[in-house]
Design a protein around this motif. Structure first.
Motif, PDB file in Angstrom:
ATOM      1  N   GLU A   1      -4.158   5.617 -12.471  1.00 43.03           N
ATOM      2  CA  GLU A   1      -3.081   6.406 -11.868  1.00 43.03           C
ATOM      3  C   GLU A   1      -2.262   5.563 -10.903  1.00 43.03           C
ATOM      4  O   GLU A   1      -1.038   5.475 -11.019  1.00 43.03           O
ATOM      5  N   TRP A   2      -2.933   4.933  -9.916  1.00 37.96           N
ATOM      6  CA  TRP A   2      -2.127   4.177  -8.955  1.00 37.96           C
ATOM      7  C   TRP A   2      -1.517   2.929  -9.576  1.00 37.96           C
ATOM      8  O   TRP A   2      -0.501   2.406  -9.082  1.00 37.96           O
ATOM      9  N   GLY A   3      -2.096   2.460 -10.685  1.00 44.33           N
ATOM     10  CA  GLY A   3      -1.520   1.302 -11.359  1.00 44.33           C
ATOM     11  C   GLY A   3      -0.130   1.550 -11.911  1.00 44.33           C
ATOM     12  O   GLY A   3       0.642   0.613 -12.136  1.00 44.33           O
ATOM     13  N   GLN A   4       0.210   2.849 -12.137  1.00 44.86           N
ATOM     14  CA  GLN A   4       1.553   3.176 -12.618  1.00 44.86           C
ATOM     15  C   GLN A   4       2.635   2.830 -11.595  1.00 44.86           C
ATOM     16  O   GLN A   4       3.802   2.653 -11.946  1.00 44.86           O
ATOM     17  N   TYR A   5       2.252   2.773 -10.329  1.00 46.81           N
ATOM     18  CA  TYR A   5       3.220   2.579  -9.252  1.00 46.81           C
ATOM     19  C   TYR A   5       3.304   1.129  -8.780  1.00 46.81           C
ATOM     20  O   TYR A   5       4.105   0.821  -7.906  1.00 46.81           O
ATOM     21  N   THR A   6       2.456   0.261  -9.291  1.00 47.15           N
ATOM     22  CA  THR A   6       2.418  -1.105  -8.773  1.00 47.15           C
ATOM     23  C   THR A   6       3.620  -1.917  -9.240  1.00 47.15           C
ATOM     24  O   THR A   6       4.096  -1.763 -10.369  1.00 47.15           O
ATOM     25  N   HIS A   7       4.082  -2.764  -8.366  1.00 45.38           N
ATOM     26  CA  HIS A   7       5.209  -3.651  -8.676  1.00 45.38           C
ATOM     27  C   HIS A   7       5.122  -4.859  -7.754  1.00 45.38           C
ATOM     28  O   HIS A   7       5.214  -4.724  -6.534  1.00 45.38           O
TER      29      HIS A   7
ATOM     30  N   GLY B   1       7.809 -12.069  -6.212  1.00 45.65           N
ATOM     31  CA  GLY B   1       7.358 -13.320  -5.639  1.00 45.65           C
ATOM     32  C   GLY B   1       7.717 -13.551  -4.190  1.00 45.65           C
ATOM     33  O   GLY B   1       6.999 -14.249  -3.469  1.00 45.65           O
ATOM     34  N   ASN B   2       8.837 -12.974  -3.695  1.00 46.21           N
ATOM     35  CA  ASN B   2       9.314 -13.358  -2.365  1.00 46.21           C
ATOM     36  C   ASN B   2       8.944 -12.380  -1.255  1.00 46.21           C
ATOM     37  O   ASN B   2       9.162 -12.661  -0.082  1.00 46.21           O
ATOM     38  N   ARG B   3       8.374 -11.207  -1.578  1.00 43.86           N
ATOM     39  CA  ARG B   3       7.982 -10.259  -0.532  1.00 43.86           C
ATOM     40  C   ARG B   3       7.095  -9.177  -1.134  1.00 43.86           C
ATOM     41  O   ARG B   3       7.075  -8.979  -2.355  1.00 43.86           O
ATOM     42  N   TYR B   4       6.389  -8.475  -0.254  1.00 41.32           N
ATOM     43  CA  TYR B   4       5.607  -7.337  -0.728  1.00 41.32           C
ATOM     44  C   TYR B   4       6.538  -6.167  -1.031  1.00 41.32           C
ATOM     45  O   TYR B   4       7.667  -6.103  -0.526  1.00 41.32           O
ATOM     46  N   THR B   5       6.085  -5.215  -1.860  1.00 40.77           N
ATOM     47  CA  THR B   5       6.919  -4.084  -2.255  1.00 40.77           C
ATOM     48  C   THR B   5       6.318  -2.781  -1.753  1.00 40.77           C
ATOM     49  O   THR B   5       5.114  -2.673  -1.530  1.00 40.77           O
ATOM     50  N   ARG B   6       7.187  -1.763  -1.572  1.00 37.28           N
ATOM     51  CA  ARG B   6       6.790  -0.447  -1.081  1.00 37.28           C
ATOM     52  C   ARG B   6       7.316   0.601  -2.056  1.00 37.28           C
ATOM     53  O   ARG B   6       8.516   0.654  -2.332  1.00 37.28           O
ATOM     54  N   THR B   7       6.419   1.451  -2.561  1.00 35.62           N
ATOM     55  CA  THR B   7       6.800   2.488  -3.518  1.00 35.62           C
ATOM     56  C   THR B   7       6.330   3.844  -3.015  1.00 35.62           C
ATOM     57  O   THR B   7       5.151   4.018  -2.692  1.00 35.62           O
TER      58      THR B   7
ATOM     59  N   PHE C   1       5.246  12.765  -0.567  1.00 35.15           N
ATOM     60  CA  PHE C   1       6.147  13.030   0.550  1.00 35.15           C
ATOM     61  C   PHE C   1       5.994  14.454   1.035  1.00 35.15           C
ATOM     62  O   PHE C   1       5.721  15.381   0.272  1.00 35.15           O
ATOM     63  N   ASP C   2       6.173  14.612   2.339  1.00 28.72           N
ATOM     64  CA  ASP C   2       6.235  15.891   3.023  1.00 28.72           C
ATOM     65  C   ASP C   2       7.074  15.639   4.268  1.00 28.72           C
ATOM     66  O   ASP C   2       7.121  14.494   4.748  1.00 28.72           O
ATOM     67  N   PRO C   3       7.753  16.649   4.795  1.00 30.52           N
ATOM     68  CA  PRO C   3       8.522  16.394   6.022  1.00 30.52           C
ATOM     69  C   PRO C   3       7.687  15.808   7.158  1.00 30.52           C
ATOM     70  O   PRO C   3       8.232  15.145   8.042  1.00 30.52           O
ATOM     71  N   ASN C   4       6.364  16.000   7.103  1.00 29.77           N
ATOM     72  CA  ASN C   4       5.504  15.507   8.175  1.00 29.77           C
ATOM     73  C   ASN C   4       4.862  14.158   7.886  1.00 29.77           C
ATOM     74  O   ASN C   4       4.227  13.591   8.766  1.00 29.77           O
ATOM     75  N   PHE C   5       4.974  13.680   6.669  1.00 29.26           N
ATOM     76  CA  PHE C   5       4.355  12.385   6.364  1.00 29.26           C
ATOM     77  C   PHE C   5       4.933  11.811   5.073  1.00 29.26           C
ATOM     78  O   PHE C   5       5.531  12.526   4.268  1.00 29.26           O
ATOM     79  N   ALA C   6       4.744  10.520   4.907  1.00 29.15           N
ATOM     80  CA  ALA C   6       5.111   9.827   3.670  1.00 29.15           C
ATOM     81  C   ALA C   6       3.926   8.983   3.223  1.00 29.15           C
ATOM     82  O   ALA C   6       3.209   8.419   4.048  1.00 29.15           O
ATOM     83  N   VAL C   7       3.692   8.929   1.913  1.00 30.20           N
ATOM     84  CA  VAL C   7       2.603   8.143   1.333  1.00 30.20           C
ATOM     85  C   VAL C   7       3.231   7.052   0.481  1.00 30.20           C
ATOM     86  O   VAL C   7       3.986   7.356  -0.457  1.00 30.20           O
ATOM     87  N   LEU C   8       2.940   5.807   0.804  1.00 32.24           N
ATOM     88  CA  LEU C   8       3.526   4.684   0.084  1.00 32.24           C
ATOM     89  C   LEU C   8       2.438   3.771  -0.469  1.00 32.24           C
ATOM     90  O   LEU C   8       1.378   3.604   0.149  1.00 32.24           O
ATOM     91  N   LEU C   9       2.729   3.184  -1.612  1.00 30.43           N
ATOM     92  CA  LEU C   9       1.852   2.182  -2.215  1.00 30.43           C
ATOM     93  C   LEU C   9       2.483   0.816  -1.978  1.00 30.43           C
ATOM     94  O   LEU C   9       3.633   0.587  -2.378  1.00 30.43           O
ATOM     95  N   LEU C  10       1.758  -0.072  -1.340  1.00 30.30           N
ATOM     96  CA  LEU C  10       2.267  -1.419  -1.061  1.00 30.30           C
ATOM     97  C   LEU C  10       1.553  -2.432  -1.942  1.00 30.30           C
ATOM     98  O   LEU C  10       0.327  -2.387  -2.086  1.00 30.30           O
ATOM     99  N   CYS C  11       2.313  -3.324  -2.535  1.00 33.97           N
ATOM    100  CA  CYS C  11       1.772  -4.350  -3.429  1.00 33.97           C
ATOM    101  C   CYS C  11       2.043  -5.724  -2.821  1.00 33.97           C
ATOM    102  O   CYS C  11       3.191  -6.072  -2.531  1.00 33.97           O
TER     103      CYS C  11
END
Length: 708
Positions: A120-126, A129-135, A139-149
């Protein structure tokens, strides 16, 4: 329909277990101890307890008992949707900045116990070479969930968190955190002072806010990448970064990970609250709540809702609150923000940053879709199709092989766009390449979740959905097994509840056996069990394959079968049980046979047996050529990973591991598998064997395994 009215068994089961697991204590050391076993045995009166299972099956010819898995667990196997829902329960209401220590610790422990499926989380990976990524994944108005690679050696700058709370969980690889504090003289008064340094391994979690200091994070390894999950409460779009040597800070933007340019939002956003109320109650305008209610009704109309749903979309206006809750943009890809999923349709809000677009794709041969542009401008390109392309459902296609047939610009003044099953492949994207964002609302029937497409190098990619912790009040939930094209990331306990629902509810509806079995086949195909969970139950034996009983009811039995290299079954039947096989890992060779003995006269059977024994006695062979007159191979094939095979009640077959390494498969039998007839191709004889149910062996006792 029953499936529209029931709450998802998958969600109910997971959340019930989670609540009991971690809310009893703020220190979640053993979240599933007791709770998991109680959940497995008590959540359905139809499920047999361990003691009942032992006494419910005949005990003749006991040879090798089935192993029962240990029930004590310290992990909660779940998915992103459940994670976001649980975070919303913890972080609802007025959010303090930062969180109080008890809440911070409770969520840290919750994250430590959660086990997300790598598929499941592998679908979001990206990775780049020059920086880490955030996907953005939730989401909710009170929080955000991000996957960092993080690629090898990549690090973040030293930064603050804008007074928000930040939780981090490592999913793969190692993540290093270095915490600093300002020099005594304050900003510009010298170098930052090192406070601590730590390295986190997979499934470990940590928490930080600005009262703990400022920090940097990154991948310390030079040989492997890293993937981590980050929760920010409340979400923020700007923070300070610091120079380690001078301690000077600079305010920077985090980009458009969960915020985008809002200058071109719908006009309703400019109205005061009372004006918005009047607009949404106008007969010519409807809210998102009303739209959802009426879509389900319109799908019953004679034309399948084609014109009616289009008319509803024309009237739809998002309120400022809905705009704030659901409009979120992605850094790399456009976002597919899931608003509603039912058995019959899905509703998504698609948010496009400048230059973002879909790959060329089709929605499938049986799918209808409607969409309306709510802000900005989209460009739609239509391609010429051929017969081969029409066979590729729900998949993207290499643009190099496509010829453009036409294109059009669609904006807020354009009519609703309808696409039917016979429409050609297309590409949709933000017409603007520089500054303006775009937003569009899409309805799909049957449901459509993630867009799967094929890159020019042949690699399959997916653009998954963003999960929301807060939906609108009128929500229709359904049996997930009916979702077409979607994977169900679940756990073994919730899977058993779904099996109960399909069998019991299907009978209550009066569905015939074929319909129920088709649903089971779909469910087996869509279910994705975390490998970490099923591997905890796996037991290999050096001499023969093994079976571990996962669960059973009066109507079914679920078994995990473990195969070492070259291990296999004899030729056998299931004595009236239907069988589904899902390959979890490795490859299995299945051979199907027919029994000719029933077509032979007693004299012919006696002659076959006599010739077999003579051949063996004279040393001229093992008599196989005579014995195979009784059992004849009719078909064979290799079952690859993730494949599902359905076997009728009268099937005769055998299975062998051809992977060159251990293999594992999940077997469902209905009704429960209580006996089998083994066929010996050497002697030509058969033997009726009952499942052994003598005193069950412990998981550490490898002397006896049932392996027919």
């Amino acid at each position: 329909m029953w499936c529209l009215k029931m709450r998802s068994a998958l969600e109910l089961n997971r959340l019930d277990l989670l609540r009991r697991a971690y809310k009893q204590t703020s220190r979640l050391r053993h979240p599933m101890r007791g709770a998991m076993s109680a959940g497995i045995r008590k959540k359905s009166t139809r499920r047999l307890s361990t003691a009942q299972a032992q006494s419910s099956i005949e005990t003749k010819h006991l040879q090798h008992p089935i192993l029962f898995p240990k029930e004590e667990r310290e992990s909660v196997f779940t998915d992103f949707g459940t994670l976001v829902a649980e975070l919303r329960k913890e972080l609802q209401g007025n959010i303090t900045k930062p969180q109080d220590p008890a809440t911070a610790e409770r969520i840290t422990n919750l994250l430590s116990s959660f086990r997300l499926n790598p598929k499941e989380w592998g679908q979001y990976t990206h990775f780049i070479g020059n920086r880490y990524t955030r996907t953005l994944v939730g989401f909710d108005p009170n929080f955000a969930v991000l996957l960092l690679c993080w690629e090898r050696g990549q690090m973040s700058p030293i930064h603050s968190h804008a007074s928000s709370s930040c939780w981090v969980k490592v999913l793969d690889g190692q993540l290093q955190e270095t915490i600093y504090e300002m020099p005594p003289e304050g900003e510009g008064g010298g170098a930052l002072r090192l406070v601590s340094e730590a390295v986190y391994n997979p499934n470990e979690a940590t928490y930080i806010d600005d009262s703990h200091g400022i920090h940097k994070m990154g991948n310390p390894r030079s040989d492997t990448p890293c993937v981590s999950l980050h929760i920010y409460s409340p979400p923020y779009s700007q923070c300070y970064v610091f120079d380690r040597v001078t301690s000077m800070r600079k305010l920077v933007s985090l980009g458009t990970v969960y915020q985008g340019k809002r200058s071109n939002t719908p006009a309703v956003e400019d109205h005061h609250e009372e004006d918005t109320h009047n607009i949404l109650n106008n007969v010519d305008k409807i809210s998102l709540d009303t739209f959802v209610e009426r879509v389900n009704l319109e799908l019953d109309s004679a034309d399948g809702g084609e014109r009616a749903i289009g008319a509803l979309l024309e009237k739809l206006v998002l309120s400022p609150d809905e705009w704030e809750r659901f409009v979120n943009f992605g850094e790399r890809n456009y976002t597919r923000n899931l608003l509603l999923l039912s058995e019959r349709f899905s509703v998504m809000l698609l948010c496009w940053n400048p230059g973002q677009s879909t790959p060329p794709h089709r929605h499938g041969e049986d799918r209808h879709s409607w969409f309306k542009v709510l802000s900005g401008e989209l460009k739609m390109v239509h391609f010429k199709d051929d017969e081969e392309m029409r066979l590729k459902q729900c998949s993207g296609l290499d643009q190099v092989d496509l010829q453009v047939e036409s294109s059009e610009v669609i904006d807020v003044h354009s009519p609703v766009i309808y696409e039917g099953p016979d429409d050609a492949s297309h590409q949709l994207g933000n017409r603007c390449d520089d500054s303006e964002t775009a937003v569009s609302l899409h309805v799909y029937s049957p449901p459509y979740l993630q867009l799967t497409y094929e890159c020019s190098n042949g690699e399959e990619k997916k653009i998954p959905v963003v999960h929301y912790g807060q939906m609108f009040s009128q929500i229709i939930e359904s049996y997930p097994g009916e979702w077409r094209g979607g994977e169900i990331f679940s756990n073994l306990s919730a899977f058993q509840s779904l099996l109960d629902d399909v069998f019991i509810k299907g009978e209550e509806k009066g569905d015939d056996e074929a319909t129920i079995h088709e649903r089971i086949t779909n469910l087996m195909s869509q279910i994705q069990i975390n490998p970490e969970e099923w591997r905890m139950h796996a037991r290999l034996h050096p001499e023969h394959f093994t079976r571990v009983l996962i669960g059973q009811s009066e109507k079914w039995m679920l078994i995990l079968t473990c195969w070492d290299k070259d291990q296999g079954t004899p030729i056998h039947d299931h004595q009236g049980s239907f069988n589904w096989i899902k390959i979890l890992d490795g490859q299995l060779l299945e051979e199907n046979y027919v029994c000719n003995a029933t077509k032979m006269t007693p004299a012919e059977q006696a002659e076959c047996e006599e010739q077999t024994q003579k051949a063996k006695a004279s040393g001229r062979g093992d008599g196989r050529q005579y014995a195979e007159r009784c059992v004849q191979l009719v078909r064979s094939g290799v079952l690859p990973p993730d494949s599902v095979t359905y076997l009728n009640r009268d099937i005769i077959h055998r299975i062998r591991n051809v992977s060159g390494r251990p293999a594992f498969s999940l077997h469902l039998y209905a009704p429960p598998y209580v006996k089998a007839r083994a066929y010996d191709v050497v002697s030509g004889g058969t033997e009726l064997v009952f499942l052994p149910q003598e005193k069950l062996k412990s998981a550490t006792d490898s002397e006896s395994f049932w392996h027919i």
